[in-house]
Structures are given as C-alpha cells and as structure tokens.
Design a protein around this motif. Structure first.
Motif, PDB file in Angstrom:
ATOM      1  N   GLY A  96       6.010  -7.835   2.361  1.00 19.41           N
ATOM      2  CA  GLY A  96       6.797  -6.885   1.380  1.00 19.41           C
ATOM      3  C   GLY A  96       6.391  -5.621   1.840  1.00 19.41           C
ATOM      4  O   GLY A  96       7.115  -4.706   1.757  1.00 19.41           O
ATOM      5  N   THR A  97       5.174  -5.242   2.358  1.00 21.02           N
ATOM      6  CA  THR A  97       4.682  -4.019   2.793  1.00 21.02           C
ATOM      7  C   THR A  97       5.809  -3.564   4.118  1.00 21.02           C
ATOM      8  O   THR A  97       6.067  -2.359   3.881  1.00 21.02           O
ATOM      9  CB  THR A  97       3.247  -3.976   3.321  1.00 21.02           C
ATOM     10  N   ALA A  98       6.034  -4.261   4.942  1.00 18.72           N
ATOM     11  CA  ALA A  98       6.832  -4.040   6.127  1.00 18.72           C
ATOM     12  C   ALA A  98       7.981  -3.409   5.513  1.00 18.72           C
ATOM     13  O   ALA A  98       8.698  -2.688   6.099  1.00 18.72           O
ATOM     14  CB  ALA A  98       6.839  -5.236   7.185  1.00 18.72           C
ATOM     15  N   ILE A  99       8.579  -4.295   4.409  1.00 19.94           N
ATOM     16  CA  ILE A  99       9.982  -4.109   3.933  1.00 19.94           C
ATOM     17  C   ILE A  99       9.868  -2.732   3.346  1.00 19.94           C
ATOM     18  O   ILE A  99      10.747  -1.805   3.550  1.00 19.94           O
ATOM     19  CB  ILE A  99      10.277  -5.070   3.121  1.00 19.94           C
ATOM     20  N   VAL A 100       9.082  -2.476   2.372  1.00 24.09           N
ATOM     21  CA  VAL A 100       8.928  -1.359   1.520  1.00 24.09           C
ATOM     22  C   VAL A 100       8.789   0.072   2.403  1.00 24.09           C
ATOM     23  O   VAL A 100       9.584   0.975   2.477  1.00 24.09           O
ATOM     24  CB  VAL A 100       8.068  -1.511   0.555  1.00 24.09           C
TER      25      VAL A 100
END
Length: 366
Positions: free
Chosen positions: A291-295
C-alpha cells in the motif's frame, strides 16, 4: 474408580472450547504456516533487485517508499490489529525528524545513534498520549490525535533553539563508522535494512500472544475482557509501538532530505499512511508495504510523467491539475474503490482469487 473418573473428566475436558486467541493462532498457522517467511523473503528480494538495477532517481523514490512503509507498519498494528484510529502520525514523524536533526547537528551524536534516540523520543511522546488514546474511541480519538498535529506544528515553529523555527533544521553528517551515506544507493540500503528489521519484528508480533490479544480486542472488547485481555494496556502497547516507528521514519526522512521544516508535518502524511494501510490490507505486514509503494509511487510517477498525462499540468499552472493534487485524487479514488468492493485491501483481493486455485490443487492431489 480412578480410571472411570479420569476418563470421564477427560471427556468433559475435551468438550470445553479452547480460548479464542489459541483458536485464532491455530487457524493462522494451519492455513499458511510459511506465509510470513515467504512475504519477508519476497520483500528482501524486491529491495535487492532495486538496489542492484535502479538509477539514482528510482533509488530516491524507493527510499521514500521504504521509510514510510516503516511508519505504515506501526499504523497497521494500531489500526489493523486494535482498530484504533489515529490521525497523529504526522506529529510523531515530525518529532523523530527534529530529534534526529538536533542530536546529530547540535549535539554531535553519531547519525545512527541519533536515529535510534529519535525513535525513543517519539515513543516517549506516544507513551504520554497513550492514556488518552486508551480511553477515547473512534471519532473522539481521531479528533484528539488530529489536535496533536496542530499542537506539534506550533511547537516546531516556536521552539527555535531545537527546531530552528520557521527556518527549519539540518541533520549532521550521515555516517556509519566513517562510511558516508550521502550516496543514494548507500542510504537506500541503510533504509531497506531498517525496513526488513521492522517487517520481521511486526510480523512476529502479529503471530505472538500480544498480537493475538490485539486481534481479539479489535473484534470484541467484551470477549477480550472475559479472556483476561486488558483493552487499555494493549492499546497503549500498540500506540507506543506505532509512535516509535513513526519517529524512526522521521529520523530517516531527515537524513534523506537533509532538511527538516515544519510545513512537512501537516495532515498529508497522516492521510497518506492511513490510505496506504487500508489499500494494502488491514492487519497484513506485506499489505502495509504494498500500500505504501502504491500511494507514494503514484506521486512519483505523476511527477515524472505529468507532461504526458491528460488533465495534469506538469508545472502546476493552467487548466490541468498539479501533480501533487492529481496524485491525491488518484489514491483517494483508489481508497474509495477498495473500501467499497474489497475492505481487506489488495491482500484480501489476492487471497480471494488464490483460494479457488488452492482448493483445485488440493483436490487434484487427493
């Protein structure tokens, strides 16, 4: 007499259900015993590939993702395990950043030690706020932690001797035993190692007795009390752990940017971290990283290719959206979609599609 009595007692004992934490742990271990190690190794391989193949621009982006994935782990424990909503992550990240800059630049503390002490400073602040977090719930706790962000911004701008006020602060030399970390590759490796350590600790926590107690607390506080789990105690543990990891992110951010300013620690970081945890999957360590990589990856992609994207103005002027606003819009819409169609996030989506495959394989083997 002894034999029948013993067998009778054993039969009665067999009918008593196991405590809920034990049942939860048995289901987890029976379902996917190698999942944590597999996820950790997958993350390690991905970080190694980035370190071996990426250029300086990609390395800086990957470093940003790795830093904030650490804070996402802490928020995942707080929100994903205990269902405690906190909007105060920005404040703890700011405390870690300023503490690292102050200790390394003004006190001459070695950079690595300054990073560790910065994490301790944020944990102490979390311990001070934890009694409030343990008593408030849901909307009220969100408002209280939201107020903490504004209080700390006031402190950052007015405690001039420590923070530099509106001028900001700069950390000291970034070194480990005389080895400079100014190189993007070296700093990425340093941050990646920290992320792997935090991922291992958080994954083990989720499968430990404390982690199981937190999950029971999230599902039913009443059941938790019956089983001897103190809601206030475990919420305090989770809040302090989340605060410490946010402070670690702040310290790494200070070294990464070489500058710390109060304007960096508004609500944006808090909202982005919540979005990362929800999009990746609540309660999943690997989901927090994804999720952090996406955001944070979306922001960098739009910044890099803004001139070629429709409705986006690379300069931030004209008819199109500024790249930062476009990034906020994209992950905001993604957050709505995930909450609407797959509350368990991307990890839950993968599990949903992997179950039929696993069942088909088990039937084929049998």
């Amino acid at each position: 007499m002894t034999g029948p009595a013993g067998s009778s007692s054993e039969s009665r004992g067999a009918e008593v259900p196991a405590p809920l934490p034990t049942l939860v742990n048995a289901r987890i271990s029976r379902r996917r015993p190698g999942a944590p190690l597999t996820g950790w190794l997958s993350l390690a391989v991905a970080l190694a590939v980035v370190a071996a193949t990426a250029n300086d621009t990609v390395l800086r982006t990957a470093t940003t993702v790795a830093m904030f994935a650490i804070a996402a782990h802490g928020l995942n424990v707080l929100f994903g395990y205990c269902r405690v909503i906190s909007l105060g992550a920005s404040a703890f990240v700011g405390v870690g950043a300023y503490a690292c800059a102050y200790l390394s630049a003004q006190q001459g503390v070695p950079f690595v030690l300054a990073v560790v002490l910065a994490m301790v400073c944020s944990a102490v602040l979390g311990l001070v706020i934890a009694p409030i977090a343990a008593r408030l719930k849901d909307f009220y706790l969100g408002l209280a932690t939201l107020g903490l962000v504004f209080v700390m911004q006031y402190v950052f701008t007015n405690w001039v001797s420590v923070t530099g006020g509106i001028s900001g602060a700069q950390p000291g030399p970034r070194e480990i035993g005389g080895l400079s970390l100014d190189n993007p590759l070296r700093y990425f490796v340093f941050t990646a190692v920290a992320l792997l350590l935090v991922t291992a600790v958080t994954t083990n926590l989720s499968r430990s007795r404390s982690g199981r107690a937190m999950r029971v607390l999230a599902n039913s506080p009443t059941t938790a009390r019956v089983l001897g789990v103190s809601p206030a105690r475990y919420r305090t543990y989770a809040f302090v752990y989340s605060s410490a990891l946010a402070g670690l992110t702040g310290a790494l951010l200070a070294g990464h940017q070489g500058y710390v300013g109060y304007e960096q620690f508004g609500l944006t970081i808090s909202v982005q971290l919540i979005a990362a945890v929800v999009i990746g999957g609540l309660g999943s360590s690997l989901g927090a990283v994804v999720g952090t990589a996406i955001v944070y990856g979306i922001s960098e992609i739009i910044l890099a290719f803004g001139a070629y994207l429709p409705l986006v103005s690379a300069s931030g002027t004209g008819d199109g959206l500024a790249p930062s606003a476009a990034a906020d819009l994209v992950y905001g819409l993604l957050l709505i979609v995930v909450l609407t169609f797959e509350p368990q996030g991307l990890v839950g989506l993968v599990r949903r599609f992997s179950r039929p495959v696993s069942r088909a394989r088990s039937r084929a083997v049998s």
